[in-house]
Design a protein around this motif. Structure first.
Motif, PDB file in Angstrom:
ATOM      1  N   UNK A  57      72.158  -2.280  16.503  1.00  0.00           N
ATOM      2  CA  UNK A  57      72.428  -2.898  15.188  1.00  0.00           C
ATOM      3  C   UNK A  57      73.869  -2.603  14.759  1.00  0.00           C
ATOM      4  N   UNK A  58      74.279  -1.349  14.893  1.00  0.00           N
ATOM      5  CA  UNK A  58      75.611  -0.964  14.401  1.00  0.00           C
ATOM      6  C   UNK A  58      76.707  -1.695  15.172  1.00  0.00           C
ATOM      7  N   UNK A  59      76.566  -1.780  16.491  1.00  0.00           N
ATOM      8  CA  UNK A  59      77.640  -2.342  17.335  1.00  0.00           C
ATOM      9  C   UNK A  59      77.435  -3.814  17.643  1.00  0.00           C
ATOM     10  N   UNK A  60      76.295  -4.363  17.248  1.00  0.00           N
ATOM     11  CA  UNK A  60      75.937  -5.742  17.574  1.00  0.00           C
ATOM     12  C   UNK A  60      75.921  -5.968  19.086  1.00  0.00           C
ATOM     13  N   UNK A  61      75.596  -4.927  19.814  1.00  0.00           N
ATOM     14  CA  UNK A  61      75.383  -5.059  21.269  1.00  0.00           C
ATOM     15  C   UNK A  61      74.480  -3.925  21.726  1.00  0.00           C
ATOM     16  N   UNK A  62      73.708  -4.148  22.798  1.00  0.00           N
ATOM     17  CA  UNK A  62      72.772  -3.095  23.203  1.00  0.00           C
ATOM     18  C   UNK A  62      73.485  -1.852  23.723  1.00  0.00           C
ATOM     19  N   UNK A  63      72.830  -0.733  23.570  1.00  0.00           N
ATOM     20  CA  UNK A  63      73.220   0.505  24.244  1.00  0.00           C
ATOM     21  C   UNK A  63      72.908   0.288  25.723  1.00  0.00           C
ATOM     22  N   UNK A  64      73.585   0.988  26.619  1.00  0.00           N
ATOM     23  CA  UNK A  64      73.283   0.721  28.042  1.00  0.00           C
ATOM     24  C   UNK A  64      71.820   1.062  28.370  1.00  0.00           C
ATOM     25  N   UNK A  65      71.231   1.979  27.618  1.00  0.00           N
ATOM     26  CA  UNK A  65      69.837   2.355  27.909  1.00  0.00           C
ATOM     27  C   UNK A  65      68.861   1.216  27.575  1.00  0.00           C
ATOM     28  N   UNK A  66      69.160   0.406  26.555  1.00  0.00           N
ATOM     29  CA  UNK A  66      68.198  -0.667  26.227  1.00  0.00           C
ATOM     30  C   UNK A  66      68.669  -2.054  26.658  1.00  0.00           C
ATOM     31  N   UNK A  67      69.749  -2.099  27.458  1.00  0.00           N
ATOM     32  CA  UNK A  67      70.279  -3.414  27.848  1.00  0.00           C
ATOM     33  C   UNK A  67      69.229  -4.275  28.562  1.00  0.00           C
ATOM     34  N   UNK A  68      68.395  -3.649  29.386  1.00  0.00           N
ATOM     35  CA  UNK A  68      67.399  -4.435  30.136  1.00  0.00           C
ATOM     36  C   UNK A  68      66.220  -4.895  29.283  1.00  0.00           C
ATOM     37  N   UNK A  69      66.069  -4.304  28.103  1.00  0.00           N
ATOM     38  CA  UNK A  69      64.871  -4.591  27.297  1.00  0.00           C
ATOM     39  C   UNK A  69      65.128  -5.715  26.289  1.00  0.00           C
ATOM     40  N   UNK A  70      65.884  -6.724  26.748  1.00  0.00           N
ATOM     41  CA  UNK A  70      66.251  -7.800  25.826  1.00  0.00           C
ATOM     42  C   UNK A  70      65.186  -8.898  25.797  1.00  0.00           C
ATOM     43  N   UNK A  71      65.293  -9.702  24.762  1.00  0.00           N
ATOM     44  CA  UNK A  71      64.348 -10.802  24.561  1.00  0.00           C
ATOM     45  C   UNK A  71      64.526 -11.872  25.636  1.00  0.00           C
ATOM     46  N   UNK A  72      65.739 -11.967  26.121  1.00  0.00           N
ATOM     47  CA  UNK A  72      66.088 -12.978  27.123  1.00  0.00           C
ATOM     48  C   UNK A  72      65.318 -12.855  28.427  1.00  0.00           C
ATOM     49  N   UNK A  73      64.802 -11.649  28.712  1.00  0.00           N
ATOM     50  CA  UNK A  73      64.203 -11.456  30.041  1.00  0.00           C
ATOM     51  C   UNK A  73      62.979 -12.355  30.258  1.00  0.00           C
ATOM     52  N   UNK A  74      62.375 -12.808  29.164  1.00  0.00           N
ATOM     53  CA  UNK A  74      61.199 -13.675  29.328  1.00  0.00           C
ATOM     54  C   UNK A  74      61.620 -15.106  29.657  1.00  0.00           C
ATOM     55  N   UNK A  75      62.950 -15.362  29.546  1.00  0.00           N
ATOM     56  CA  UNK A  75      63.488 -16.664  29.953  1.00  0.00           C
ATOM     57  C   UNK A  75      64.088 -16.547  31.354  1.00  0.00           C
ATOM     58  N   UNK A  76      64.801 -15.416  31.594  1.00  0.00           N
ATOM     59  CA  UNK A  76      65.482 -15.274  32.886  1.00  0.00           C
ATOM     60  C   UNK A  76      64.533 -14.793  33.985  1.00  0.00           C
ATOM     61  N   UNK A  77      63.437 -14.156  33.600  1.00  0.00           N
ATOM     62  CA  UNK A  77      62.507 -13.629  34.596  1.00  0.00           C
ATOM     63  C   UNK A  77      62.827 -12.212  35.041  1.00  0.00           C
ATOM     64  N   UNK A  78      63.837 -11.574  34.421  1.00  0.00           N
ATOM     65  CA  UNK A  78      64.158 -10.184  34.808  1.00  0.00           C
ATOM     66  C   UNK A  78      63.223  -9.215  34.088  1.00  0.00           C
ATOM     67  N   UNK A  79      61.930  -9.312  34.438  1.00  0.00           N
ATOM     68  CA  UNK A  79      60.900  -8.523  33.748  1.00  0.00           C
ATOM     69  C   UNK A  79      60.910  -7.075  34.219  1.00  0.00           C
ATOM     70  N   UNK A  80      60.348  -6.196  33.392  1.00  0.00           N
ATOM     71  CA  UNK A  80      60.216  -4.775  33.757  1.00  0.00           C
ATOM     72  C   UNK A  80      58.715  -4.497  33.698  1.00  0.00           C
ATOM     73  N   UNK A  81      58.037  -4.729  34.812  1.00  0.00           N
ATOM     74  CA  UNK A  81      56.568  -4.757  34.792  1.00  0.00           C
ATOM     75  C   UNK A  81      55.992  -3.343  34.852  1.00  0.00           C
ATOM     76  N   UNK A  82      55.611  -2.846  33.695  1.00  0.00           N
ATOM     77  CA  UNK A  82      55.087  -1.477  33.616  1.00  0.00           C
ATOM     78  C   UNK A  82      53.584  -1.477  33.339  1.00  0.00           C
ATOM     79  N   UNK A  83      52.878  -2.520  33.777  1.00  0.00           N
ATOM     80  CA  UNK A  83      51.447  -2.600  33.482  1.00  0.00           C
ATOM     81  C   UNK A  83      50.702  -1.348  33.970  1.00  0.00           C
ATOM     82  N   UNK A  84      51.074  -0.838  35.162  1.00  0.00           N
ATOM     83  CA  UNK A  84      50.357   0.333  35.682  1.00  0.00           C
ATOM     84  C   UNK A  84      50.726   1.585  34.903  1.00  0.00           C
TER      85      UNK A  84
END
Ligand code: FAD
Ligand code: PYC
Length: 405
Positions: free
Chosen positions: A372-399
């Motif tokens: 929020x402060x920087x208007x860009x993700x921290x490197x730790x949450x960069x992969x957890x973006x909303x876009x991944x459900x469009x690009x397919x770069x999912x992080x499948x942690x079902x197990x």
């Protein structure tokens, strides 16, 4: 009697909302309050309000079974959940509030060949990421948790277990209260009983503020941190979320002397258990099978969980249960959270923690404040973006989610 207890100051202020804030956080759970705290502490932004339709900590934060661990499969998750475990380790000192973080170990049972293979895969992946996790034989599991039945004829035979010794539990309310007190001290307005009913946008699209049951409040930036109600809120800004909301239930027994030294989870039989400092057995179930916004779940789910608990720990068969309750969990298709900017300028979202976000509270809040402060993700949450459900770069942690959905 509490008559001797006098002169207690209030823990946080109860202000009326100002006309406008730099940042408004919707949702005064642990993640929302923590976000406000880190915005103030690490980014010098203090003109903040945290709004909640109920009382602070009254959502999933106050309803969960408080299991903390970081034994997830993928690199992105190891980064996020381990960041959180590290923050838990010093959180009581940081907040000057005892969050009662107890690293008593989290053991995950394997009941089938498939469970064994999956647990061992997680152990190897975790160790490569510097996350502690080790394999225990059934005998070693019993030594770690004496009430466990490891007999070969058991209905759910224990074929081994994965143990994360740095995992454990914390006091859920204290986390919300500790963040609230510190944030309030730094100037954050916490406004309870204030439901958000609309998200206002300028003709050019960006967020301008919120409609609430306490009137219109202006905001330059809005962070939605509303767990099970996230899709309802985001729809107010025209953003469709990849989320489903389910009830998830837990229950506690009558209190007994210390008898259960660690946390044990069994995904295959839909039951997890620990013992609170008051002595109650804290037991949790899988989600209901139906989507719902009701904070009560189905009876047969609890019945099934208690059947499993009695099979795994026969000594608990005569225990009486005291209370049951439910929360509404927001589940994503890949069982990983969303910590992200959105297509709407000035609108950010932190959600999708599903059945497992308590453990992430400080880590999630910390990186979301950065986003929020920087208007860009921290490197730790960069992969957890909303876009991944469009690009397919999912992080499948079902197990690794380890709770039946
Ligand atoms: P919440 O604490 O739910 O806060 C969201 C807040 O938003 C609420 O207070 C709500 O009132 C507010 N809100 C919603 N709509 C509006 C609106 N329109 N206007 C204003 N405010 C609004 N996780 C683990 O890691 N370990 C566990 O052992 C575990 N066990 C669980 C057991 C159960 C029974 C449940 C239900 C959940 C469990 N979880 C567990 C998940 C965990 O509780 C959540 O992921 C986490 O607490 C979410 O925190 P939060 O701050 O995002 O949400
Ligand atoms: O994510 O560890 C977890 C959990 C335990 C119980 C519910 N969720």
């Amino acid at each position: 009697s509490l008559r001797g207890h006098k002169g207690w100051g209030q823990q946080w202020r109860h202000p009326e909302p100002k006309k406008e804030y730099d940042v408004i956080i919707v949702g005064a759970g642990g993640h929302g309050l923590g976000t406000a705290y880190y915005l103030a502490k690490e980014h010098g932004i203090t003109n903040i309000a945290v709004l909640d339709k109920g009382w602070l900590g009254g959502g999933n934060t106050g309803r969960n079974t408080t299991i903390i661990r970081s034994n997830y499969l993928y690199d992105e998750s190891a980064g996020l959940y381990n960041h959180s475990v590290k923050l838990w380790e010093t959180l009581s000192q940081e907040l000057n509030y005892n969050v009662m973080f107890s690293q008593r170990g989290v053991m995950m049972l394997a009941h089938s060949v498939h469970d064994v293979q999956s647990a061992q895969r997680h152990i190897h992946a975790n160790r490569l990421n510097g996350v502690d996790n080790e394999w225990l034989t059934p005998q070693q599991a019993k030594e770690y948790c004496p009430p466990l039945d490891i007999s070969k004829t058991a209905r759910y035979p224990v074929m081994g277990a994965a143990l994360q010794r740095r995992g454990g539990v914390a006091r859920h309310d204290a986390v919300a209260w500790g963040f609230a007190r510190k944030a309030s001290d730094m100037g954050v307005d916490i406004i309870q009983n204030c439901e958000v009913t609309g998200i206002n946008r300028a003709p050019s699209g960006e967020v301008t503020g919120l409609e609430t049951t306490k009137g219109t409040i202006g905001a330059k930036k809005v962070g939605v941190v509303a767990a099970g109600h996230t899709s309802v809120l985001m729809e107010m800004a025209g953003v469709r979320m990849p989320l489903e909301s389910y009830p998830l239930q837990a229950l506690v027994s009558e209190p007994v002397k210390p008898v259960f030294p660690c946390v044990v989870m069994s995904n295959a039989v839909h039951a997890y258990i620990s013992q609170s400092d008051k002595g109650e057995l804290v037991i949790g179930a899988g989600t209901d099978s139906y989507l719902s916004y009701s904070q009560t779940g189905s009876m047969h789910i609890l019945q099934h969980t208690l059947d499993a608990i009695c099979e795994l720990y026969p000594m608990f068969r005569r225990m009486r249960m005291l209370r049951t309750w439910g929360g509404i969990v927001d589940v994503t298709p890949d069982r990983s959270p969303i910590l992200s900017k959105t297509p709407v300028k000035g609108l950010y979202v932190n959600c999708g923690w599903g059945t497992g976000g308590f453990k992430a509270t400080p880590g999630s809040a910390n990186v979301f404040a950065h986003t929020i402060a920087k208007d860009e993700p921290h490197k730790i949450n960069a992969g957890f973006n909303l876009d991944r459900f469009r690009t397919g770069r999912l992080i499948d942690e079902a197990a690794a989610a380890a709770v039946a959905h």
